[in-house]
Structure formats: structure tokens, C-alpha cells
Design an enzyme around this catalytic site. Structure first.
Site, PDB file in Angstrom:
ATOM      1  CE1 TYR A   4      55.613  -1.160 -62.800  1.00  0.00           C
ATOM      2  CE2 TYR A   4      57.652  -2.346 -62.413  1.00  0.00           C
ATOM      3  CZ  TYR A   4      56.339  -2.093 -62.093  1.00  0.00           C
ATOM      4  OH  TYR A   4      55.740  -2.782 -61.072  1.00  0.00           O
TER       5      TYR A   4
ATOM      6  CG  ASN B 220      42.772   1.472 -62.169  1.00  0.00           C
ATOM      7  OD1 ASN B 220      42.967   0.422 -61.567  1.00  0.00           O
ATOM      8  ND2 ASN B 220      41.644   1.763 -62.770  1.00  0.00           N
TER       9      ASN B 220
ATOM     10  N   PRO C  48      30.542  -6.210 -63.002  1.00  0.00           N
ATOM     11  CG  PRO C  48      31.871  -6.920 -64.803  1.00  0.00           C
ATOM     12  CD  PRO C  48      31.781  -5.884 -63.724  1.00  0.00           C
TER      13      PRO C  48
ATOM     14  CG  ASP D 288      44.941   3.374 -65.945  1.00  0.00           C
ATOM     15  OD1 ASP D 288      44.515   4.496 -65.618  1.00  0.00           O
ATOM     16  OD2 ASP D 288      44.239   2.344 -65.895  1.00  0.00           O
TER      17      ASP D 288
ATOM     18  CG  HIS E 147      47.371   1.062 -55.618  1.00  0.00           C
ATOM     19  ND1 HIS E 147      46.601  -0.013 -56.011  1.00  0.00           N
ATOM     20  CD2 HIS E 147      47.152   1.185 -54.283  1.00  0.00           C
ATOM     21  CE1 HIS E 147      45.950  -0.508 -54.959  1.00  0.00           C
ATOM     22  NE2 HIS E 147      46.272   0.206 -53.906  1.00  0.00           N
TER      23      HIS E 147
ATOM     24  CB  CYS F 167      67.995  10.042 -56.686  1.00  0.00           C
ATOM     25  SG  CYS F 167      67.300  11.468 -55.855  1.00  0.00           S
TER      26      CYS F 167
END
Ligand code: NAD
Length: 247
Positions: free
Chosen positions: A67, A102, A214, A104, A119, A147
Site C-alpha cells: 500500500y 475511489n 464508454p 485515490d 471505500h 495504534c
């Protein structure tokens, strides 16, 4: 590209607009879908290894580093014209909400302010007990840190398979959808539930539903208008047709 007069009219008069985006909205920024083929950005993406809690707990270091690498790659990419048009729409309607699947962060980087991330976000962290990470944790290390609140492993703040969507975000997305005048679905395959139910909710509550993709999807027959094309190409043309301005 010629647009339907009713579509232009609904977009011009809409006070409350929702843009609902999926992986297709980021393809032109260089982030393909998970089904992007062997040269994909997500190459070597094995769902069980990299997108489940068990995969993470079985191999925390490998998943953490994977990640970290994806996050760096994404940081080097830019929002595309589709993201930019959605951000500019804020100057044209009294309320604009982006609901995205997304992870991002490209909508925020384009300037969108009200972004509901269904998400999660690859640039954020929480622990496996869902405590959000504070700035006091060093996240540049090669293994997941612990944590400070509960001592469990820190993980990316993305929704993995078998996990529920963040309830409060989903609730806000449902409210935004049923309050919208126009609901625009962009680059969503409509395969991922419960997010895929939002356009139907909007439509049932009276919104005009536009889809930009598309390819055909299950939403085709319910949308009031389907524009077949890429987000980064259709959105600037739509902006020009609706507002008579170039980007
Ligand atoms: P998806 O199910 O969201 O499908 C992508 C859709 O985009 C398809 O319907 C495709 O026809 C359409 N599309 C392709 N090119 C397009 C373009 N230029 N403009 C508009 N639409 C276009 O894709 P997925 O990869 O299976 O994603 C599933 C989930 O995985 C997403 O909902 C998301 O949570 C996550 N994901 C996120 C990212 C990201 O953050 N950028 C990337 C991949 C996957």
C-alpha cells in the site's frame, strides 16, 4: 458531441448536483481498474492477500509495503479533466456533492470540497479496531506501527472485501442522493453494492440521472441519459455545452 436539450436544461437549473464516481473516472489519470490487465497499476493484486483483513493479518509487512508503494504512485499522478470539471461545478450550483468509490484522493486534489469516500482513502490510516491515526505516529516505517490507543496494528483506511462501508458516510451519501436534482454517475460498473444502489435511490426521489461511461452497465435502462465516452473527454464538452465556457 451533441447533447440533448433536456439534459442541458436540467444541468443548468439544478441546485443540488451529485457526481458519483467509480474507478473509470480515474483511468485517464493513470489509475486503471482492478480489471486493468497484466500491465495494470494494480498488477500482482490478489484480493485475498491485499484486500482482506485476513490477508493483512497473515502478512502485515508485505501488505503495508504494497500500500505504501501504491500510495506513492498515486501521489505522482494528477487529477484529469473530468475531476476538474466536477470541482468547477461548485461555482455553478448551490450544492455539489461528490460520492466516490475511489480511494485515490484525486477529487480533493482537483478542488472538490464535499467528497464522500465510500471505500476510504489510501492516504489515510486507522488501526484494525478502527481508531483513526493521529499525527504522532511515524507512518514512513517499513512495518505497520501499533495504534497508540489500543496497541493493534495500523492499516490503510480503505474498505477491504468482507468489510462494511463506513455507516455514517453511506448515510450521508444516501441523503445526498435523494436530495439531488441531478445525479451523474461516472465510470461506475454498477457491480459493487451497496454503492450501486445510489443512482436508483436518486431516480426514485425525482432526480434526473445521467450516466457517463464508454461501456454499457445495468444503469443504462434506468438513466434518463447515457453518454458513451470517457470522463476526461465528455466532461469538458458537457461543461462547454451547459455553461458556454471553455475550461
Ligand atoms: P469498476 O467496477 O468501478 O468499473 C470501472 C468502470 O469504468 C467500467 O464500467 C468501465 O466501463 C468504466 N470506464 C472505463 N474507462 C472509463 C473512462 N475513461 N471514463 C469513464 N468510465 C470509464 O472498476 P473496478 O476496478 O472493478 O473497481 C471496483 C472498486 O475498486 C471501485 O469501486 C473502487 O473502490 C476500487 N478501485 C479504486 C480505484 C481508484 O481509487 N482509482 C481504482 C481501481 C479500483
Amino acid at each position: 458531441m451533441i447533447f440533448d436539450a433536456l439534459l442541458l436544461d436540467r444541468l443548468r437549473s439544478a441546485n443540488n448536483v451529485v457526481f458519483f464516481t467509480g474507478a473509470g473516472a480515474s483511468i485517464e489519470s493513470g489509475i486503471p481498474t482492478f480489471r486493468g490487465g497484466k500491465d495494470s497499476f494494480w498488477v500482482d493484486f490478489d484480493v485475498e492477500t491485499f484486500a482482506t483483513l485476513d490477508g493483512f493479518l497473515n502478512n502485515p509487512k508485505q501488505v503495508w509495503q504494497w500500500y505504501a508503494q501504491r500510495r506513492l504512485q498515486i501521489q505522482g499522478l494528477q487529477p484529469n479533466l473530468g475531476h476538474q470539471v466536477m470541482a468547477r461545478w461548485q461555482a455553478k450550483a448551490s450544492k455539489v456533492t461528490v460520492i466516490t468509490q475511489n480511494i485515490d484522493n484525486l477529487h480533493q486534489r482537483a478542488g472538490s470540497q464535499a467528497v464522500l469516500e465510500l471505500h476510504g482513502n489510501i492516504a489515510q490510516y486507522k488501526c484494525v479496531r478502527h481508531h483513526p491515526v493521529t499525527t504522532s505516529v511515524d507512518l514512513t516505517v517499513s512495518e505497520p506501527p501499533l495504534c497508540p490507543q489500543c496497541g493493534t496494528l495500523i492499516r490503510p483506511n480503505v474498505v477491504w472485501f468482507h468489510e462494511a462501508l463506513p455507516a455514517s458516510t453511506l448515510n450521508l451519501a444516501e441523503i445526498a442522493s435523494f436530495e439531488s436534482d441531478v445525479f451523474v454517475s461516472i465510470g461506475c460498473s454498477m457491480d459493487v453494492q451497496p454503492a450501486a444502489s445510489l443512482p436508483y435511490l436518486a431516480s426514485q426521489c425525482g432526480a434526473y440521472v445521467l450516466q457517463i461511461n464508454p461501456e454499457s452497465t445495468d444503469l443504462d435502462e434506468y438513466a434518463h441519459c447515457n453518454l458513451r465516452g470517457k470522463s476526461g473527454e465528455v466532461m469538458p464538452k458537457l461543461w462547454e455545452a451547459v455553461w458556454g465556457e471553455c475550461l
